[in-house]
Motif scaffolding. Structure first.
Motif, PDB file in Angstrom:
ATOM      1  N   UNK A 190       0.814  -1.138  -0.200  1.00 59.49           N
ATOM      2  CA  UNK A 190      -0.013   0.027  -0.065  1.00 59.49           C
ATOM      3  C   UNK A 190       0.932   1.329  -0.011  1.00 59.49           C
ATOM      4  N   UNK A 191       0.072   2.348  -0.345  1.00 58.79           N
ATOM      5  CA  UNK A 191       1.011   3.561  -0.272  1.00 58.79           C
ATOM      6  C   UNK A 191       0.585   4.427   0.950  1.00 58.79           C
ATOM      7  N   UNK A 192       1.738   5.129   1.409  1.00 60.23           N
ATOM      8  CA  UNK A 192       1.325   6.334   2.373  1.00 60.23           C
ATOM      9  C   UNK A 192       1.825   7.721   1.969  1.00 60.23           C
ATOM     10  N   UNK A 193       1.397   8.522   2.464  1.00 57.13           N
ATOM     11  CA  UNK A 193       1.920  10.024   2.061  1.00 57.13           C
ATOM     12  C   UNK A 193       2.924  10.403   2.907  1.00 57.13           C
ATOM     13  N   UNK A 194       3.673  11.415   2.429  1.00 53.12           N
ATOM     14  CA  UNK A 194       4.633  11.975   3.158  1.00 53.12           C
ATOM     15  C   UNK A 194       4.068  12.624   4.475  1.00 53.12           C
ATOM     16  N   UNK A 195       2.903  13.094   4.311  1.00 49.96           N
ATOM     17  CA  UNK A 195       2.111  13.786   5.604  1.00 49.96           C
ATOM     18  C   UNK A 195       1.910  12.629   6.656  1.00 49.96           C
ATOM     19  N   UNK A 196       1.529  11.468   5.939  1.00 52.69           N
ATOM     20  CA  UNK A 196       1.201  10.394   6.927  1.00 52.69           C
ATOM     21  C   UNK A 196       2.270   9.933   7.737  1.00 52.69           C
ATOM     22  N   UNK A 197       3.481   9.812   6.941  1.00 49.20           N
ATOM     23  CA  UNK A 197       4.783   9.388   7.624  1.00 49.20           C
ATOM     24  C   UNK A 197       5.042  10.382   8.624  1.00 49.20           C
ATOM     25  N   UNK A 198       5.322  11.785   8.282  1.00 51.37           N
ATOM     26  CA  UNK A 198       5.444  12.854   9.249  1.00 51.37           C
ATOM     27  C   UNK A 198       4.669  12.936  10.449  1.00 51.37           C
ATOM     28  N   UNK A 199       3.339  12.619  10.276  1.00 53.11           N
ATOM     29  CA  UNK A 199       2.446  12.928  11.384  1.00 53.11           C
ATOM     30  C   UNK A 199       2.623  11.439  12.385  1.00 53.11           C
ATOM     31  N   UNK A 200       2.986  10.236  11.482  1.00 48.86           N
ATOM     32  CA  UNK A 200       3.208   9.246  12.699  1.00 48.86           C
ATOM     33  C   UNK A 200       4.330   9.490  13.467  1.00 48.86           C
ATOM     34  N   UNK A 201       5.466  10.026  12.702  1.00 49.37           N
ATOM     35  CA  UNK A 201       6.645  10.417  13.555  1.00 49.37           C
ATOM     36  C   UNK A 201       6.401  11.549  14.854  1.00 49.37           C
ATOM     37  N   UNK A 202       5.534  12.462  14.446  1.00 47.69           N
ATOM     38  CA  UNK A 202       5.207  13.462  15.382  1.00 47.69           C
ATOM     39  C   UNK A 202       4.456  12.787  16.677  1.00 47.69           C
ATOM     40  N   UNK A 203       3.290  11.915  16.176  1.00 46.02           N
ATOM     41  CA  UNK A 203       2.399  11.459  17.207  1.00 46.02           C
ATOM     42  C   UNK A 203       2.914  10.181  17.761  1.00 46.02           C
ATOM     43  N   UNK A 204       4.142   9.697  17.281  1.00 43.65           N
ATOM     44  CA  UNK A 204       4.586   8.294  18.038  1.00 43.65           C
ATOM     45  C   UNK A 204       3.663   7.277  18.265  1.00 43.65           C
ATOM     46  N   UNK A 205       3.735   6.740  19.495  1.00 45.99           N
ATOM     47  CA  UNK A 205       3.153   5.544  20.012  1.00 45.99           C
ATOM     48  C   UNK A 205       1.522   5.802  19.899  1.00 45.99           C
ATOM     49  N   UNK A 206       1.192   7.189  19.839  1.00 47.24           N
ATOM     50  CA  UNK A 206      -0.462   7.307  19.739  1.00 47.24           C
ATOM     51  C   UNK A 206      -0.816   7.443  18.323  1.00 47.24           C
ATOM     52  N   UNK A 207       0.057   7.040  17.460  1.00 49.70           N
ATOM     53  CA  UNK A 207      -0.497   6.896  15.895  1.00 49.70           C
ATOM     54  C   UNK A 207      -0.480   5.521  15.757  1.00 49.70           C
ATOM     55  N   UNK A 208      -1.457   5.145  14.802  1.00 50.59           N
ATOM     56  CA  UNK A 208      -1.809   3.715  14.315  1.00 50.59           C
ATOM     57  C   UNK A 208      -1.957   3.834  12.995  1.00 50.59           C
ATOM     58  N   UNK A 209      -1.569   2.711  12.342  1.00 52.28           N
ATOM     59  CA  UNK A 209      -2.137   2.431  10.822  1.00 52.28           C
ATOM     60  C   UNK A 209      -3.081   1.026  10.737  1.00 52.28           C
ATOM     61  N   UNK A 210      -4.187   1.058  10.434  1.00 55.61           N
ATOM     62  CA  UNK A 210      -5.070   0.178  10.579  1.00 55.61           C
ATOM     63  C   UNK A 210      -5.194  -0.371   8.930  1.00 55.61           C
ATOM     64  N   UNK A 211      -4.527  -1.554   8.640  1.00 52.82           N
ATOM     65  CA  UNK A 211      -4.492  -1.982   7.503  1.00 52.82           C
ATOM     66  C   UNK A 211      -5.677  -2.999   7.453  1.00 52.82           C
TER      67      UNK A 211
END
Length: 191
Positions: free
Chosen positions: A133-154
């Motif tokens: 699947x594809x992720x955007x740069x924004x999704x990658x950056x937000x996941x880094x900023x939010x850390x453990x509170x970020x989830x990707x549900x596949x």
């Protein structure tokens, strides 16, 4: 699309092959992520293939599938929190990409068992667990900023028996990321 929560699980009425999981439990919906090296047949090994297809129709189908997957996750999260006895949190689960707009780097705002916020990005496919699947740069950056509170549900096998695996942020810690597109501008002679 009508949404129904049942005592045995989640059922969403179908217009595009949306799931009906009556009688399913959350333990049957959530599964472990694939093991490291699960996607050994990379697209890099494929020869280029020329074919004609309607890009607009493909994009429309993908948007509809994405919306349906997000709606499914909202229902799953409300059901999960309700079963944990977190009724107030269940009522606050928000489909932010629909209600506020896409581009925040996540699609759903939910809550963990300790009532802390979870920022969930949803990626949906009709294919099996190993579909890339594809992720955007924004999704990658937000996941880094939010850390453990970020989830990707596949969400995979969406039109058959949908299941979800969950990855915690930052995404570069859990995914092998390869550039697939570049934003380009013309260079000036001095730069």
């Amino acid at each position: 699309m009508a949404q129904h929560l049942t005592s045995g699980g989640i059922r969403l009425d179908s217009a595009i092959g949306r799931p009906s999981t009556d009688g399913e439990t959350l333990t049957q919906v959530f599964v472990d992520p694939p093991a490291e090296g699960w996607n050994s047949g990379s697209a890099e090994s494929l020869e280029p293939l020329a074919r004609k297809f309607d890009v607009a129709k493909r994009d429309a189908r993908n948007r509809e599938l994405g919306r349906a997957g997000e709606e499914f996750v909202v229902a799953v999260e409300r059901d999960r929190l309700t079963k944990l006895g977190l009724i107030n949190e269940a009522s606050k689960v928000t489909w932010v990409s629909r209600d506020q707009g896409d581009g925040l780097g996540y699609d759903v705002l939910s809550f963990a068992e300790d009532s802390t916020q979870l920022f969930i990005e949803v990626k949906t496919t009709h294919a099996d667990i190993d579909a890339p699947f594809y992720i955007t740069e924004r999704e990658r950056a937000v996941s880094a900023r939010k850390g453990a509170s970020y989830r990707l549900y596949r969400v995979f096998r969406f039109s058959r028996k949908p299941q979800i695996y969950v990855l915690r942020g930052p995404l570069e810690d859990t995914l092998r990321l390869k550039p697939a597109a570049y934003r380009a501008t013309v260079r000036t002679p001095e730069g």
